[in-house]
Design a protein around this motif. Structure first.
Motif, short mmCIF file in Angstrom:
data_model
loop_
_atom_site.label_atom_id
_atom_site.label_comp_id
_atom_site.label_asym_id
_atom_site.label_seq_id
_atom_site.Cartn_x
_atom_site.Cartn_y
_atom_site.Cartn_z
N ALA A 270 -1.02 2.26 11.02
CA ALA A 270 -1.83 3.48 10.82
C ALA A 270 -0.92 4.66 10.50
O ALA A 270 -1.21 5.47 9.61
N ALA A 271 0.20 4.76 11.22
CA ALA A 271 1.14 5.85 10.97
C ALA A 271 1.74 5.76 9.57
O ALA A 271 1.91 6.77 8.88
N LYS A 272 2.04 4.55 9.14
CA LYS A 272 2.66 4.38 7.83
C LYS A 272 1.67 4.58 6.67
O LYS A 272 2.09 4.87 5.55
N LEU A 273 0.38 4.45 6.97
CA LEU A 273 -0.62 4.60 5.92
C LEU A 273 -1.46 5.86 6.06
O LEU A 273 -2.38 6.08 5.28
N HIS A 274 -1.13 6.72 7.04
CA HIS A 274 -2.03 7.84 7.32
C HIS A 274 -2.13 8.83 6.16
O HIS A 274 -3.11 9.55 6.04
N GLU A 275 -1.15 8.84 5.25
CA GLU A 275 -1.18 9.79 4.15
C GLU A 275 -1.56 9.17 2.80
O GLU A 275 -1.41 9.81 1.77
N ILE A 276 -2.08 7.93 2.80
CA ILE A 276 -2.41 7.32 1.50
C ILE A 276 -3.52 8.10 0.79
O ILE A 276 -3.62 8.08 -0.44
N GLY A 277 -4.36 8.81 1.55
CA GLY A 277 -5.42 9.60 0.94
C GLY A 277 -4.91 10.80 0.16
O GLY A 277 -5.65 11.39 -0.65
N LEU A 278 -3.65 11.19 0.37
CA LEU A 278 -3.06 12.30 -0.39
C LEU A 278 -3.01 12.00 -1.88
O LEU A 278 -2.93 12.92 -2.70
N SER A 279 -3.04 10.71 -2.23
CA SER A 279 -3.01 10.34 -3.65
C SER A 279 -4.30 10.74 -4.35
O SER A 279 -4.36 10.76 -5.58
N PHE B 116 0.82 -1.20 0.00
CA PHE B 116 0.00 0.00 0.00
C PHE B 116 0.86 1.26 0.00
O PHE B 116 0.55 2.24 -0.68
N MET B 117 1.95 1.24 0.76
CA MET B 117 2.85 2.39 0.79
C MET B 117 3.42 2.66 -0.60
O MET B 117 3.54 3.81 -1.04
N GLN B 118 3.75 1.58 -1.29
CA GLN B 118 4.29 1.73 -2.63
C GLN B 118 3.20 2.18 -3.62
O GLN B 118 3.41 3.08 -4.43
N ARG B 119 2.03 1.57 -3.53
CA ARG B 119 0.94 1.88 -4.45
C ARG B 119 0.50 3.34 -4.36
O ARG B 119 0.22 3.97 -5.38
N TYR B 120 0.45 3.87 -3.14
CA TYR B 120 -0.07 5.22 -2.95
C TYR B 120 1.03 6.27 -2.77
O TYR B 120 0.76 7.39 -2.38
N GLY B 121 2.26 5.89 -3.09
CA GLY B 121 3.36 6.85 -3.11
C GLY B 121 3.62 7.53 -1.77
O GLY B 121 3.83 8.74 -1.69
#
Length: 490
Positions: free
Chosen positions: A357-366, A314-319
């Motif tokens: 949660a901390a590592k994915l908290h910004e996936i919505g920025l994409s 997910f980190m990779q997919r959403y930059g």
């Protein structure tokens, strides 16, 4: 329920089942038209869980994993059932999504199926859903779960146990229509070996073998010569049921009473899958979801937890900005560990959820910067996240939604929020806003009645006026939901 011994060898880890408890509950048969479990199904389910709980007495939490599948995915009163069931079992119960069920089924089947040099296709027909998987070795590659099952189809198309040509035709057309949504991608991927896993496939293979629909009749176990299903044998079995008119009148050798009510629906789905996917021959394995759950449990204990892989993908997919994600993660865990460990809390599990949660908290920025936390939470709620249970995803989504902005959007009575975890994540987010490494080791947090306390050095406050402003705003936000956040400068 399967209890197994884990055997380590130079070639790898193997699970050896040593005890099995089987109870035919048929939870799906208790679903009403408005998707509520009726009282009879609830009583049957709780009685079975109670017996299983007795056998599991003395097991440690990390030695047990209990999962619930389709019926409790769709039942509107699933939460109340699970709450009572967990008390009787003595362990938490995870409701897993369809694709997660498919992943675990493939893991189990691939460890027990005959060796294959290429890709294999696995079909698992359950009570309320059917899983379709293509994998290579022990790794699933393509996963789908459809809402077609032997219980629901038997009830819908063969009411009262009536089996005739018209009913079979309607059931097969309905199942094929559902399967057509995935046919092209599965045929494009291709496979060399077809495997039928678990109860329906095993029962059909046994009937085919004992009644001579695929050669001379025999009573060999399905993991030997009996474990083969062919298209011609399925048609012969179907014709036999039609000739009996009612399933209760069938004189098929080996047809068990608990399998009679659901056999027609399962057979119709199997026939539809053979027709739609061009299958001519299928081998059968007893292993499926339960064995897959055990191997997955071993993986978690040996730090091969699939959830870590999912978060990484997910980190990779959403930059995701990895440096920032790690900063926020480290800070959040630093603060969480300052709180006393409550009696009934698994601190390690909480640390994992908080870190993810901390590592994915910004996936919505994409998607967009405005309200990005809402998009992050939406993705975590609705995306397929291999390894994560529905509860895992709900907890993760609640943290993502609440990590910034107004706290009023988080229900004060939410079952998915640990307020110390949310506080730790929000504080980490405020302190790491500069997106640079910050010295936070002197900041002290503690819980007080009705809220939290943050203690910060006077010199630190002078050097970080913007962060101080952010902390004061946090204090105001917490006050709006009836919780105090006190900032003390020393």
């Amino acid at each position: 329920m399967v209890i197994a011994r884990v055997i380590d060898s130079p070639s790898g880890t193997q699970v050896m089942p040593i005890d099995t408890l089987r109870d035919s509950v048929r939870m799906a048969a208790g679903l009403t038209d408005n998707k509520l479990l009726d009282q009879k199904a609830i009583t049957r389910g709780l009685a079975a869980i109670h017996r299983f709980g007795d056998r599991l007495r003395g097991f440690k939490p990390k030695q047990v994993r209990a999962v619930a599948t389709n019926t409790l995915r769709v039942a509107r009163n699933a939460d109340s059932f699970i709450e009572e069931a967990e008390k009787l079992l003595g362990f938490p119960i995870e409701v897993i999504k369809g694709r997660e069920e498919a992943r675990l089924i493939y893991i189990g089947a691939s460890h027990d199926a005959p060796a294959c040099s290429g890709r294999r296709f696995v079909l698992d027909i359950g009570g309320g859903s059917t899983e379709f998987i293509i994998g290579d070795g022990y790794e699933p590659k393509l996963l789908e779960s459809l809402y077609i099952g032997c219980v629901s189809y038997s009830q819908d198309f063969f009411p009262g146990g009536l089996v005739d040509a018209h009913s079979f035709k309607q059931a097969e057309i309905s199942a094929r229509r559902e399967i057509q949504a995935i046919t092209s991608q599965f045929l494009k991927a291709g496979w060399k070996q077809s495997i039928g896993s678990s109860g329906t496939a095993r029962a059909i293979a046994e009937l085919i073998a004992q009644n001579g629909f695929n050669g001379p009749p025999h009573d060999l176990p399905v993991d030997d010569m009996g474990g083969v299903i062919t298209k011609d044998a399925l048609l012969a079995l179907k014709q036999s049921l039609i000739e009996s008119e009612y399933i209760d009148r069938s004189e098929l050798l080996g047809l068990k009473n608990d399998r009679r009510p659901v056999l027609p629906g399962g057979l119709a789905i199997m026939l539809a899958a053979f027709e739609e996917l061009g299958i001519e021959r299928m081998e059968v394995t007893e292993a499926a979801l339960r064995l897959g759950v055990l191997y997955d449990l071993i993986g978690r204990s040996q730090h091969h937890d699939m959830r870590y892989v999912t978060v990484e993908q997910f980190m990779q997919r959403y930059g995701v900005d990895r440096q920032q994600a790690n900063r926020v993660s480290n800070a959040a865990i630093f603060f969480l560990n300052q709180f006393a460990k409550p009696k009934y809390e698994n601190r390690k599990d909480n640390e994992q959820i908080l870190s993810w949660a901390a590592k994915l908290h910004e996936i919505g920025l994409s998607i967009t910067h405005n309200g990005y936390h809402k998009h992050s939470a939406y993705i975590a709620t609705h995306a397929d996240m291999p390894g994560f249970s529905k509860l895992d995803q709900a907890r993760l989504a609640a943290l993502l939604l609440g990590h910034t902005g107004k706290l009023g959007k988080i229900s004060v009575t939410s079952n998915y929020i640990d307020w110390r975890m949310l506080f730790s994540l929000r504080l980490a987010h405020v302190l790491c806003r500069r997106r640079a490494d910050e010295k936070i080791d002197e900041i002290i947090v503690k819980e007080q009645e009705g809220g939290f306390v943050i203690k910060v050095p006077k010199e630190w406050v002078k050097k970080n006026p913007l962060t101080q402003f952010g902390l004061e705003k946090e204090s105001t936000d917490w006050k709006k939901i009836g919780r105090e956040l006190t900032i003390q400068v020393f």
